[in-house]
Write a protein that holds these residues in place. Structure first.
Motif, short mmCIF file in Angstrom:
data_model
loop_
_atom_site.label_atom_id
_atom_site.label_comp_id
_atom_site.label_asym_id
_atom_site.label_seq_id
_atom_site.Cartn_x
_atom_site.Cartn_y
_atom_site.Cartn_z
N MET A 24 0.85 -1.20 0.00
CA MET A 24 0.00 0.00 0.00
C MET A 24 0.88 1.23 0.00
N GLU A 25 0.55 2.18 -0.87
CA GLU A 25 1.40 3.35 -1.04
C GLU A 25 0.66 4.61 -0.59
N PRO A 26 1.13 5.31 0.44
CA PRO A 26 0.46 6.54 0.84
C PRO A 26 0.65 7.63 -0.20
N SER A 27 -0.42 8.32 -0.52
CA SER A 27 -0.31 9.47 -1.41
C SER A 27 -0.02 10.73 -0.61
N GLY A 28 -0.16 10.64 0.73
CA GLY A 28 0.03 11.80 1.58
C GLY A 28 -1.26 12.58 1.73
N GLY A 29 -1.34 13.37 2.78
CA GLY A 29 -2.49 14.25 2.96
C GLY A 29 -3.78 13.54 3.29
N GLY A 30 -3.72 12.30 3.75
CA GLY A 30 -4.94 11.62 4.16
C GLY A 30 -5.57 10.76 3.08
N VAL A 31 -4.77 10.23 2.17
CA VAL A 31 -5.28 9.34 1.13
C VAL A 31 -4.33 8.17 0.98
N ARG A 32 -4.88 6.95 0.85
CA ARG A 32 -4.06 5.78 0.55
C ARG A 32 -4.42 5.29 -0.85
N TYR A 33 -3.39 4.87 -1.59
CA TYR A 33 -3.55 4.40 -2.96
C TYR A 33 -2.90 3.02 -3.07
N GLU A 34 -3.66 2.03 -3.49
CA GLU A 34 -3.15 0.67 -3.61
C GLU A 34 -3.61 0.08 -4.92
N ARG A 35 -2.69 -0.54 -5.66
CA ARG A 35 -3.10 -1.26 -6.88
C ARG A 35 -2.76 -2.72 -6.73
N ASP A 36 -3.77 -3.57 -6.95
CA ASP A 36 -3.62 -5.01 -6.91
C ASP A 36 -4.03 -5.53 -8.29
N GLY A 37 -3.06 -5.88 -9.11
CA GLY A 37 -3.37 -6.23 -10.48
C GLY A 37 -3.88 -5.01 -11.22
N HIS A 38 -5.10 -5.12 -11.74
CA HIS A 38 -5.68 -4.00 -12.48
C HIS A 38 -6.71 -3.21 -11.66
N VAL A 39 -6.81 -3.53 -10.37
CA VAL A 39 -7.80 -2.87 -9.50
C VAL A 39 -7.10 -1.96 -8.51
N VAL A 40 -7.50 -0.70 -8.49
CA VAL A 40 -6.97 0.29 -7.56
C VAL A 40 -7.97 0.53 -6.44
N THR A 41 -7.49 0.61 -5.21
CA THR A 41 -8.32 1.02 -4.08
C THR A 41 -7.81 2.36 -3.57
N ILE A 42 -8.68 3.34 -3.59
CA ILE A 42 -8.37 4.68 -3.07
C ILE A 42 -9.14 4.85 -1.77
N THR A 43 -8.40 5.02 -0.68
CA THR A 43 -9.02 5.13 0.65
C THR A 43 -8.84 6.53 1.19
N TYR A 44 -9.95 7.19 1.49
CA TYR A 44 -9.89 8.49 2.15
C TYR A 44 -9.54 8.21 3.61
N ASP A 45 -8.38 8.70 4.04
CA ASP A 45 -7.77 8.22 5.27
C ASP A 45 -7.48 9.35 6.25
N ARG A 46 -8.53 9.92 6.75
CA ARG A 46 -8.41 10.93 7.81
C ARG A 46 -9.48 10.60 8.86
N PRO A 47 -9.41 9.40 9.43
CA PRO A 47 -10.51 8.91 10.26
C PRO A 47 -10.79 9.75 11.49
N GLU A 48 -9.76 10.42 12.01
CA GLU A 48 -9.97 11.25 13.21
C GLU A 48 -10.88 12.43 12.92
N LYS A 49 -11.04 12.79 11.63
CA LYS A 49 -11.95 13.86 11.21
C LYS A 49 -13.09 13.29 10.36
N ARG A 50 -13.35 11.99 10.48
CA ARG A 50 -14.40 11.31 9.72
C ARG A 50 -14.18 11.50 8.21
N ASN A 51 -12.92 11.59 7.83
CA ASN A 51 -12.52 11.74 6.42
C ASN A 51 -13.06 13.02 5.79
N ALA A 52 -13.26 14.04 6.63
CA ALA A 52 -13.62 15.36 6.09
C ALA A 52 -12.42 15.91 5.31
N ILE A 53 -12.71 16.62 4.24
CA ILE A 53 -11.68 17.05 3.30
C ILE A 53 -11.18 18.45 3.63
#
Length: 262
Positions: free
Chosen positions: A1-30
């Motif tokens: 899993m590769e962090p994009s920084g700033g509260g986002v995680r980017y992961e590619r498994d084969g041809h499928v990408v998972t983008i996770t909004y990762d600021r849980p302490e703020k309920r992933n508010a942007i």
């Protein structure tokens, strides 16, 4: 899993990408930092030839709580370069970036404001039983704009107007009833369901899928004759690709196709 920084995680498994909004302490508010990271993640997905399908979800107990109105790192809506007046324009997936690859939303908890607007640009919405959905802007004295453009194209107009004009929160069951969520599943199986759907999508020819999605998006904005001509042009272009030749060969040889997105 590769962090994009700033509260986002980017992961590619084969041809499928998972983008996770990762600021849980703020309920992933942007906030401003997260907006820049989100835009970078979606741009990466859009331009990666090996990325065919995306899943977007949230870390922790929320999907996305909308804009962080207390952001100290910039405008949650993002920067709008190229305009002396800093006028808003299309600068993110929520505001209308054209990404014609399939996108699956795995809604694990509350989707608020931006969180729901994001769903209107996704092709499939799978909701956990505990997910909720709301456009609260009207209760803060401001209008929802992109949501007002997109939501009535996704669900019945009256259901859309009720969400947009009351600012009320609906649960996953109601979201499924009105067509906002395609299916509702137990929270513990949400990502398994999303990955299974993404895997099914990779069985289809990627370039053909993108042409279909572009027709779905653009076609209603055209007249019937223009839409058919545009679609037939796209069909001929795709028919000349390596994948189209592979699909025909696989059918003749009664085997699975091996797509290359070329």
């Amino acid at each position: 899993m590769e962090p994009s920084g700033g509260g986002v995680r980017y992961e590619r498994d084969g041809h499928v990408v998972t983008i996770t909004y990762d600021r849980p302490e703020k309920r992933n508010a942007i906030d401003g930092d997260m907006r820049r990271a989100i835009n970078a993640a979606w741009d990466r997905f859009r331009t990666d030839d090996e990325a065919w399908v995306a899943i977007v979800t949230g870390a922790g107990s929320a999907f996305c709580a909308g804009a962080d109105t207390r952001s100290t790192t910039g405008n949650p809506a993002g920067d709008f370069p190229g305009s002396f007046w800093e006028r808003p324009t299309v600068n993110s997936l929520e505001s209308g970036w054209e990404i014609f690859k399939p996108i699956v939303a795995a809604v694990n908890g509350p989707a608020v404001g931006y969180g729901v607007t994001l769903l209107t640009w996704c092709d499939f919405v799978i909701a956990a039983e505990e997910a909720t959905f709301s456009f609260p802007e009207v209760r803060l004295g401001v209008p929802t704009i992109v949501g007002a453009l997109r939501l009535p194209r996704m669900i019945d107009r009256q259901h859309a107007m009720e969400l947009l004009m009351t600012g009320e929160t609906i649960d996953a069951r109601r979201a499924h009833e009105i067509g906002l969520a395609g299916r509702v599943v137990p929270g513990e199986s949400l990502m398994d369901e999303a990955r299974a759907l993404a895997g099914r999508l990779t069985a289809g020819a990627p370039l053909a899928q993108r042409a279909i999605k572009e027709m779905v998006v653009r076609g209603p904005e055209m007249g019937t004759t223009e839409a058919i001509r545009f679609g037939e042009t796209m069909r001929r272009v795709v028919a000349g690709t390596e994948d189209a030749a592979e699909g025909a060969a696989a059918a003749r040889e009664r085997r699975a196709s091996h797509w290359r997105a070329r």
